[in-house]
Scaffold this motif. Sequence first.
Motif, short mmCIF file in Angstrom:
data_model
loop_
_atom_site.label_atom_id
_atom_site.label_comp_id
_atom_site.label_asym_id
_atom_site.label_seq_id
_atom_site.Cartn_x
_atom_site.Cartn_y
_atom_site.Cartn_z
N LYS A 98 53.32 -30.39 -24.88
CA LYS A 98 53.93 -30.45 -26.21
C LYS A 98 55.42 -30.81 -26.10
O LYS A 98 56.18 -30.11 -25.42
CB LYS A 98 53.76 -29.11 -26.93
CG LYS A 98 54.19 -29.12 -28.38
CD LYS A 98 53.89 -27.78 -29.03
CE LYS A 98 54.30 -27.79 -30.50
NZ LYS A 98 53.98 -26.48 -31.14
N PRO A 99 55.85 -31.88 -26.77
CA PRO A 99 57.27 -32.27 -26.70
C PRO A 99 58.15 -31.26 -27.42
O PRO A 99 57.71 -30.56 -28.33
CB PRO A 99 57.30 -33.63 -27.42
CG PRO A 99 55.88 -34.08 -27.52
CD PRO A 99 55.05 -32.84 -27.54
N ALA A 100 59.39 -31.22 -27.02
CA ALA A 100 60.36 -30.36 -27.72
C ALA A 100 60.54 -30.86 -29.15
O ALA A 100 60.50 -32.06 -29.41
CB ALA A 100 61.70 -30.38 -26.97
N SER A 113 56.58 -32.31 -39.85
CA SER A 113 57.63 -33.00 -40.59
C SER A 113 58.31 -34.06 -39.74
O SER A 113 58.65 -35.15 -40.23
CB SER A 113 58.69 -31.99 -41.09
OG SER A 113 59.28 -31.31 -40.00
N GLU A 114 58.48 -33.77 -38.43
CA GLU A 114 59.08 -34.75 -37.53
C GLU A 114 58.17 -35.97 -37.38
O GLU A 114 58.64 -37.12 -37.39
CB GLU A 114 59.32 -34.11 -36.15
CG GLU A 114 60.09 -34.99 -35.18
CD GLU A 114 61.55 -35.21 -35.56
OE1 GLU A 114 62.13 -36.23 -35.14
OE2 GLU A 114 62.09 -34.36 -36.29
N PHE A 171 49.74 -38.56 -20.67
CA PHE A 171 48.86 -37.39 -20.68
C PHE A 171 49.18 -36.47 -19.50
O PHE A 171 49.77 -36.90 -18.50
CB PHE A 171 47.39 -37.82 -20.59
CG PHE A 171 46.90 -38.56 -21.80
CD1 PHE A 171 46.83 -37.94 -23.04
CD2 PHE A 171 46.52 -39.89 -21.71
CE1 PHE A 171 46.39 -38.62 -24.16
CE2 PHE A 171 46.07 -40.58 -22.82
CZ PHE A 171 46.00 -39.95 -24.05
N ALA A 172 48.78 -35.22 -19.64
CA ALA A 172 48.92 -34.27 -18.52
C ALA A 172 47.98 -34.68 -17.40
O ALA A 172 46.96 -35.34 -17.62
CB ALA A 172 48.62 -32.86 -19.00
N GLN A 173 48.29 -34.25 -16.18
CA GLN A 173 47.50 -34.67 -15.01
C GLN A 173 46.09 -34.11 -15.02
O GLN A 173 45.21 -34.65 -14.35
CB GLN A 173 48.22 -34.27 -13.72
CG GLN A 173 49.47 -35.10 -13.45
CD GLN A 173 50.08 -34.81 -12.10
OE1 GLN A 173 49.85 -33.75 -11.53
NE2 GLN A 173 50.85 -35.74 -11.58
#
Length: 359
Positions: free
Chosen positions: A37-39, A44-45, A137-139
């Motif tokens: 999950k990005p910061a 809304s973003e 994506f995650a590994q």
Amino acid sequence: MRGWGDIPHFIHQSAGTLRNGPLVQFLNNIDITIMNKPADYSASEMKQISKRYTTVANQINRHRTNELKNQTIIFNLSESFANPNRVPGVKLKNNPIPNIEKIKKRTTSGIMLSSGYGGGTANIEYMALTGFAMCNFAQTLSTPYTQLVPYLRHNPSIIQSFNYAIAIHPYSSKFYDRGIDYPKFGFNKFFYLGNKKAPIIHQKKIGANSYLSDETAYDNTLNQLSRHPQGQFINLITMQNHLPYNHLYHHISHYKATVPANGTIAAQVENYAMGIHYTDQAVAKFIKEIDNIDRPITLVFYGDHLPGIYRNSMKKDGLKLHETDYFIYSNPAAQRLGAKNLTKHNHYVGPNDFIAMTA
């Protein structure tokens, strides 16, 4: 886990279940993180980002009169297609792909950097269809086709830009769970071996090759072009040049190979070279056919990965072992509507670039 006999396998979930047992295969799928999950991530973003790019898109498109959905776009993943002469230490007596090299010289073309070597077809296909790069994506997510696509309510892709879309694959629907994934993407039909409602016709094989030929794949595509004369998206996945590469064809000495002394087997390279020679002929024939169709057609041809027959050091020659060929060709009808060749920033691309490049 490997010490207990667990071999994680996500290319085909049922194959993983047969290999590991249902409980262990279930557990292998439990701890998968799809994406970190990005910061500052929020609804809304995301709405703000969507609004920003919608404004940009409206600005770009304000003078455009043509719509993508009214044209025919063909994404052709050519199984294991890559020029052997780029592999360090490998040299062929003759050029097996003269037609494709001529086509590349007069179209948008260059080198596609593949994330796979000797495999990983579905990941390349996923990137081409969605525009999403695997590196985001995650590994733990190794194969989106079996670990992600079946479980999403919405799978954004180029398919949604068209009113009608089909997939053609002269092989089984089960590999990489394509039979499950294609409806999730929104394909209207999936033509594959064993499908009585949408069968593979014009079936041909070459020599001792057990897979259907690329000529078969293109003949089925031409059949679809004649049956559905309106705009459409076609996802064409070939099988002819899939491994193995032993004792497939006659006259392989025409492509006699010089190979490095690293374990690479010359006969395998020669059989492979003969296979892509047949691909070269089939592609040239197919382009002549679509040139005679008086409606806009654009073909995106790309190799998904190199065949796993080269024993070069990945540390030393890794980049070269991930370079495949691609070109984007528009027929005369599409050119009359304004289709142009890209002349900048197109030598090295990723499969996730093809949607934007096509547009």
